[in-house]
Design a protein around this motif. Structure first.
Motif, mmCIF file in Angstrom:
data_model
loop_
_atom_site.group_PDB
_atom_site.id
_atom_site.type_symbol
_atom_site.label_atom_id
_atom_site.label_comp_id
_atom_site.label_asym_id
_atom_site.label_seq_id
_atom_site.Cartn_x
_atom_site.Cartn_y
_atom_site.Cartn_z
ATOM 1 N N ASP A 25 0.824 -1.210 0.000
ATOM 2 C CA ASP A 25 0.000 0.000 0.000
ATOM 3 C C ASP A 25 0.858 1.259 0.000
ATOM 4 O OD1 ASP A 25 -2.242 -1.598 0.071
ATOM 5 O OD2 ASP A 25 -2.577 -1.373 2.229
ATOM 6 N N ALA A 26 1.993 1.204 0.705
ATOM 7 C CA ALA A 26 2.834 2.396 0.843
ATOM 8 C C ALA A 26 3.772 2.600 -0.342
ATOM 9 C CB ALA A 26 3.644 2.305 2.139
ATOM 10 N N PHE A 27 4.252 1.516 -0.953
ATOM 11 C CA PHE A 27 5.293 1.638 -1.977
ATOM 12 C C PHE A 27 4.924 0.988 -3.319
ATOM 13 C CE2 PHE A 27 7.350 1.517 2.218
ATOM 14 C CZ PHE A 27 8.015 2.739 2.204
ATOM 15 N N GLY A 28 3.745 0.389 -3.409
ATOM 16 C CA GLY A 28 3.338 -0.259 -4.654
ATOM 17 C C GLY A 28 3.516 -1.762 -4.597
ATOM 18 N N ALA A 29 2.772 -2.475 -5.425
ATOM 19 C CA ALA A 29 2.779 -3.940 -5.396
ATOM 20 C C ALA A 29 4.144 -4.515 -5.750
ATOM 21 C CB ALA A 29 1.719 -4.480 -6.352
ATOM 22 N N ASP A 30 4.921 -3.811 -6.571
ATOM 23 C CA ASP A 30 6.221 -4.321 -7.006
ATOM 24 C C ASP A 30 7.361 -3.668 -6.211
ATOM 25 O OD1 ASP A 30 7.717 -6.046 -8.593
ATOM 26 O OD2 ASP A 30 8.177 -4.470 -10.046
ATOM 27 N N ASN A 31 7.106 -3.414 -4.926
ATOM 28 C CA ASN A 31 8.114 -2.734 -4.106
ATOM 29 C C ASN A 31 9.296 -3.663 -3.809
ATOM 30 O OD1 ASN A 31 7.908 -3.904 -1.133
ATOM 31 N ND2 ASN A 31 5.823 -3.742 -1.922
ATOM 32 N N GLU A 32 10.373 -3.090 -3.309
ATOM 33 C CA GLU A 32 11.609 -3.838 -3.049
ATOM 34 C C GLU A 32 11.914 -3.944 -1.555
ATOM 35 O OE1 GLU A 32 14.639 -1.919 -5.331
ATOM 36 O OE2 GLU A 32 13.817 -2.594 -7.262
ATOM 37 N N MET A 33 10.877 -3.853 -0.718
ATOM 38 C CA MET A 33 11.097 -3.897 0.722
ATOM 39 C C MET A 33 11.364 -5.326 1.192
ATOM 40 S SD MET A 33 11.142 -0.861 1.448
ATOM 41 C CE MET A 33 10.836 0.553 0.376
ATOM 42 N N LEU A 34 12.307 -5.444 2.138
ATOM 43 C CA LEU A 34 12.762 -6.755 2.598
ATOM 44 C C LEU A 34 12.449 -7.023 4.073
ATOM 45 C CD1 LEU A 34 16.128 -6.395 0.770
ATOM 46 C CD2 LEU A 34 14.568 -8.287 0.337
ATOM 47 N N LEU A 35 12.417 -5.988 4.882
ATOM 48 C CA LEU A 35 12.177 -6.117 6.323
ATOM 49 C C LEU A 35 11.386 -4.916 6.809
ATOM 50 C CD1 LEU A 35 15.616 -7.152 7.913
ATOM 51 C CD2 LEU A 35 13.598 -8.600 7.696
ATOM 52 N N ALA A 36 10.830 -5.051 8.012
ATOM 53 C CA ALA A 36 10.185 -3.927 8.681
ATOM 54 C C ALA A 36 10.861 -3.714 10.030
ATOM 55 C CB ALA A 36 8.697 -4.201 8.872
ATOM 56 N N LYS A 37 10.901 -2.467 10.474
ATOM 57 C CA LYS A 37 11.451 -2.148 11.794
ATOM 58 C C LYS A 37 10.429 -1.335 12.579
ATOM 59 C CE LYS A 37 15.860 -0.935 12.476
ATOM 60 N NZ LYS A 37 17.100 -0.103 12.554
ATOM 61 N N VAL A 38 10.132 -1.801 13.792
ATOM 62 C CA VAL A 38 9.206 -1.118 14.692
ATOM 63 C C VAL A 38 9.854 -1.025 16.066
ATOM 64 C CG1 VAL A 38 6.925 -1.135 15.751
ATOM 65 C CG2 VAL A 38 7.199 -1.998 13.416
ATOM 66 N N ASP A 39 9.993 0.204 16.579
ATOM 67 C CA ASP A 39 10.597 0.418 17.901
ATOM 68 C C ASP A 39 11.955 -0.271 18.032
ATOM 69 O OD1 ASP A 39 8.453 1.954 18.760
ATOM 70 O OD2 ASP A 39 7.349 0.215 19.519
ATOM 71 N N GLY A 40 12.749 -0.188 16.967
ATOM 72 C CA GLY A 40 14.096 -0.751 17.003
ATOM 73 C C GLY A 40 14.173 -2.247 16.785
ATOM 74 N N LYS A 41 13.034 -2.910 16.608
ATOM 75 C CA LYS A 41 13.015 -4.363 16.418
ATOM 76 C C LYS A 41 12.666 -4.697 14.973
ATOM 77 C CE LYS A 41 11.140 -8.649 18.362
ATOM 78 N NZ LYS A 41 10.232 -9.265 19.362
ATOM 79 N N LEU A 42 13.344 -5.716 14.432
ATOM 80 C CA LEU A 42 13.145 -6.115 13.043
ATOM 81 C C LEU A 42 12.073 -7.199 12.933
ATOM 82 C CD1 LEU A 42 16.899 -6.301 11.960
ATOM 83 C CD2 LEU A 42 15.288 -4.462 11.466
ATOM 84 N N TYR A 43 11.294 -7.132 11.848
ATOM 85 C CA TYR A 43 10.245 -8.121 11.587
ATOM 86 C C TYR A 43 10.293 -8.542 10.123
ATOM 87 C CZ TYR A 43 8.172 -6.611 16.023
ATOM 88 O OH TYR A 43 7.947 -6.319 17.342
ATOM 89 N N GLU A 44 10.082 -9.838 9.892
ATOM 90 C CA GLU A 44 9.924 -10.322 8.522
ATOM 91 C C GLU A 44 8.543 -9.919 8.008
ATOM 92 O OE1 GLU A 44 12.669 -14.281 8.299
ATOM 93 O OE2 GLU A 44 11.098 -14.261 9.839
#
Length: 552
Positions: A25-44
């Motif tokens: 939703d934020a970067f498009g269906a063909d985005n290149e994002m690999l991980l998420a970070k919330v409050d300093g913690k990484l999430y798949e």
């Protein structure tokens, strides 16, 4: 409703939602994002968001994103090899070490690694990428994981997990292939858009996108570094000579009480190499300047002392010179883009004065030698002078030692250039390599806490800037060296562990370095500890933990 913020924009969802949906939703269906970070913690990205939060998505341009992409590419490569070849043809795949943006891999078995082999694997990888298969993560008991590794012939992982104290383990599946990886995975195979496979020196170079470039390049370029490659192969040979290829085998040595011999052999191999370099220098009568350069925490100072001793054994009289003594007055030091003094750029040094002094010494003149006062930020002359005799030789240590612009007035035949770095030859297991930068980072963290009173948080905060300086001022010139020296010791991470762990535990949850501290703590948890008692006083490790004979 669940409300999330990404790049300052708000998104609302009626129920729990996965990170990859938010990324789309934020970067498009063909985005290149690999991980998420919330409050300093990484999430798949396959994980679910269940409460309001602000999310930072990471692509390959970030350190954690790049490491995640690398793991996904390795997993995809190994599965493809085992899909195309049976156990007799390929029984093990080793991911050995990196050369630039390439990862050198070796194949064990009867299969011939050639262009046909590479094309076959590449076709299978492309097929799996086009299917956009999920990297599935499962949590099982550590006991069950060991049994599964044993059944699948993964003896390296069986050894590794013999020493794990956690009750549960995360494993990954890609189709019908199961493996273990230290760290996070990309969401799906379709994200592996940019890679290449190149047959190289009997193995395969697995090529990642160049740093600073996205995933739009289908076939990234790779430049060989022959001297670095040969140095890494020699280090691998040393590991196999000591029967320690991975952390599991190192832990076996420690648990059997054999670390005394391991330490002595590792130190003797380094000593023999330093002696051989000294003999090379002594065989060149025109050489008057030994220029030593390397990245942060590579052990340049201890190496310089030990090389000087070996030069004396060969009839020479070495005199140490630190490039730091030629710093400009602090007020004349250039500043970086953040307005901070840039002590790592060449322009921070008085290049003209250095070249005048070195030329005068070469011409037989007596020269007053400077000492830089780091407290006042001034260069001082305290009555120390130097004049070169027939057997005198200067051992010059500094990050710009390999840059000819720094020693422009000195003829090539008068210089012998050495590149030194801690090139980790030990890997966690066959498929999980130890990044050379992690070894150096832990060295620096321990040394900075001991000698400068810096916290681990301070060291981690400065590390990105240090790395940028290395990329610009050191790595560019490494292949121009006459010889390379690997300062990493196969046992050293087990020695650094008890010094580094308390420092890392001291990083608070709110720190921007909290996630990195947790990663390093998890990494150190693989190692059994070796006490420092039996480490020789002249060991390179002593530069970081203290207690050495060179006053470091």
């Amino acid at each position: 409703m669940i409300n999330v913020k990404v790049n300052g924009k708000n998104y609302s969802y009626e129920k729990a939602v996965k990170y990859d949906k938010i990324a789309a939703d934020a970067f498009g269906a063909d985005n290149e994002m690999l991980l998420a970070k919330v409050d300093g913690k990484l999430y798949e990205l396959w994980k679910t968001v269940k409460e309001d939060c602000e999310i930072e998505f990471l692509d390959i341009g970030t350190k954690d994103g790049r490491m995640t992409y690398e793991r996904g590419l390795i997993f995809l490569f190994i599965k493809s090899v085992h899909d195309e070849y049976n156990h007799d043809e390929v029984n093990r795949v080793y991911c050995d070490f990196s050369i630039g943006n390439g990862l050198y891999c070796e194949i064990s078995g009867n299969a011939e690694v050639n262009a046909e082999f590479v094309d076959k694997i590449k076709s299978r990888m492309d097929e799996l990428i086009s299917k956009n298969i999920l990297f599935e993560k499962h949590t099982i008991t550590t006991k069950d994981a060991i049994e599964r590794f044993k059944e699948n012939g993964l003896s390296d992982k069986e050894h590794l997990f013999k020493y794990r104290r956690v009750s549960e383990t995360n494993i990954y599946e890609l189709g019908n292939y199961t493996d273990y990886y230290y760290g996070y995975m990309p969401p799906r195979t379709g994200i592996i858009k940019s890679y290449d496979l190149i047959p190289y020196e009997g193995g395969i170079m697995l090529v990642l996108p160049e740093k600073g470039k996205g995933l739009s390049i289908s076939k990234p370029s790779w430049t060989p570094s022959e001297k670095l490659f040969k140095t890494m192969l020699l280090s691998n040979e040393w590991g196999r000579q000591m029967e320690v290829d991975n952390v599991g085998e190192l832990n076996d040595m420690i648990s059997r009480g054999n670390t005394g011999d391991l330490i002595l052999v590792a130190e003797a191999l380094q000593e023999r190499r330093i002696g051989a370099i000294a003999e090379m220098i002594a065989a060149k009568p025109d050489v008057k300047f030994v220029m030593i350069a390397g990245p942060s925490s590579s052990g340049k100072t201890t190496f310089s002392h030990r090389l000087s001793i070996e030069l004396m054994v060969n009839g020479l009289r070495p005199h140490p010179i630190s490039c730091d003594d030629y710093f400009l007055p602090r007020e004349l030091t250039p500043k970086d883009e953040n307005g901070d003094y840039d002590f790592e750029c060449l322009e921070a040094l008085d290049v003209e004065q250095f070249n005048k002094d070195m030329t005068d010494l070469l011409n037989g003149k007596e020269v007053p030698m400077p000492t830089y006062n780091f407290k006042t930020g001034k260069r001082e002359y305290r009555g120390n002078t130097l004049k070169l005799g027939k057997n005198d030789i200067l051992v010059i240590e500094g990050i710009h030692g390999l840059n000819d612009r720094f020693s422009y007035s000195l003829a090539k035949e008068n210089k012998f250039r050495i590149y030194i770095s801690a090139l980790t030859q030990l890997n966690i297991d066959d498929h999980n390599r130890i990044h050379t930068t992690d070894g150096r980072l832990l060295r620096r963290m321990v040394r900075d806490a001991r000698t400068r009173g810096n916290s681990a948080d301070d060291t981690l905060s400065r590390w990105a800037s240090v790395r940028r300086g290395e990329e610009k001022n050191i790595f560019t010139f490494q292949e121009s060296a006459d010889v390379m020296f690997n300062s990493a010791l196969i046992y050293e991470l087990s020695v650094l562990k008890p010094y580094a762990e308390p420092l890392l535990f001291g990083i608070e949850k709110g720190s921007p370095n909290y996630a990195e501290a947790n990663r390093l703590l998890k990494f150190l948890d693989y190692f059994l500890t070796i006490p420092a008692d039996n480490i020789p006083k002249n060991s390179l490790v002593r530069e970081f933990i203290g207690g050495g004979c060179f006053g470091l």
